[in-house]
Design an enzyme around this catalytic site. Sequence first.
Site, short mmCIF file in Angstrom:
data_model
loop_
_atom_site.label_atom_id
_atom_site.label_comp_id
_atom_site.label_asym_id
_atom_site.label_seq_id
_atom_site.Cartn_x
_atom_site.Cartn_y
_atom_site.Cartn_z
N THR A 162 -32.16 -19.53 -9.49
CA THR A 162 -33.09 -19.59 -10.61
C THR A 162 -32.33 -20.17 -11.78
O THR A 162 -31.47 -19.51 -12.37
CB THR A 162 -33.65 -18.20 -10.94
OG1 THR A 162 -34.43 -17.72 -9.84
CG2 THR A 162 -34.55 -18.26 -12.17
N LYS A 216 -31.52 -13.12 -17.96
CA LYS A 216 -31.11 -14.52 -17.75
C LYS A 216 -32.33 -15.38 -17.50
O LYS A 216 -32.49 -16.45 -18.10
CB LYS A 216 -30.14 -14.60 -16.57
CG LYS A 216 -29.56 -15.99 -16.31
CD LYS A 216 -30.32 -16.77 -15.25
CE LYS A 216 -30.09 -16.23 -13.86
NZ LYS A 216 -30.72 -17.08 -12.82
N LYS A 245 -41.17 -20.89 -11.18
CA LYS A 245 -40.48 -19.60 -11.21
C LYS A 245 -40.55 -18.98 -12.60
O LYS A 245 -40.68 -17.76 -12.75
CB LYS A 245 -39.02 -19.78 -10.78
CG LYS A 245 -38.19 -18.48 -10.78
CD LYS A 245 -38.71 -17.44 -9.81
CE LYS A 245 -37.92 -16.13 -9.87
NZ LYS A 245 -36.59 -16.23 -9.25
#
Length: 298
Positions: free
Chosen positions: A108, A251, A183
């Site tokens: 990711t 994050k 995502k």
Amino acid sequence: MSSIAAQPLSVAFLGLGVMGYPMAGHLARAGHRVTVYNRTPAKAAQWCAEYAGTAGPRQAATPREAAEAAAIVFCCVGNDDDLRSVVLGEQGAFAGMAPGAIFVDHTTASAEVARELNAAAQALGLQFIDAPVSGGQAGAQNGQLTVMCGGDAAAFAAVQPVAMAFARACTLLGDSGAGQLAKMVNQICLAGLIQGLSEAIAFGGKAGLDMEQVLEVIGKGAAQSWQMDSRGKTMIADQFDFGFAVDWMRKDLGLVLDEAKRNGARLPVTALVDQFYADVQQMGGNRWDTSSLIKRLK
């Protein structure tokens, strides 16, 4: 594991963390010849020992070495900088890949780095697919991940049947960067959902309700969600030592908020929930599951 069959290939997997380790294992069990690289070599040696009975597990000393004979190089590392470190440079994967080989990044990361590495790959006669996943550690272990992809359609068509070894769905959503952007959409949805569920459970508890019974009832209606089904009882029980860590979520939300600054999207709830996760970190919950948002309310 999917029933979609893929011809056995020589592949590489870079990064054997909580996601990469089982994902590489599914590839080996599907009959592929898997070469692995991990920054901590002992983890790669452990993986090779565990999958010694498969088609040919091998440990490489560098990403370049791992990629040399691979038709497809899979990768799952921590962030943009980690990704660049295993892809670029003299010992990076791109330096070892043969023309026409495909690099599939399950990290990711930012859409920006996906586009950067896609351009670098094309200049070398390589293909790059950004392919972040959803489903968490359990999805990786069970071979039930959802894979969101961006990149060239022909390269994706070659990757999809192989990736189905660890996925329940693997979908091309657009050009380079589209997988990472999808995502981000996923994480925006999760942020608001988990905060709402946290507030609901805290409210019901203050009201004196049996919240396990309440969740069982409302879980059969419009409020039902995977989070409620999978995390509701553990949130009530104050159990958070599993699942997707708060540090990782922060994050991811940082990537979301950076992208929103670039594209002008307004994300007031996401920005607020990001700060709530900062509160959880201050409580020592860096590695708690993301459902630990409820800790702020108890």
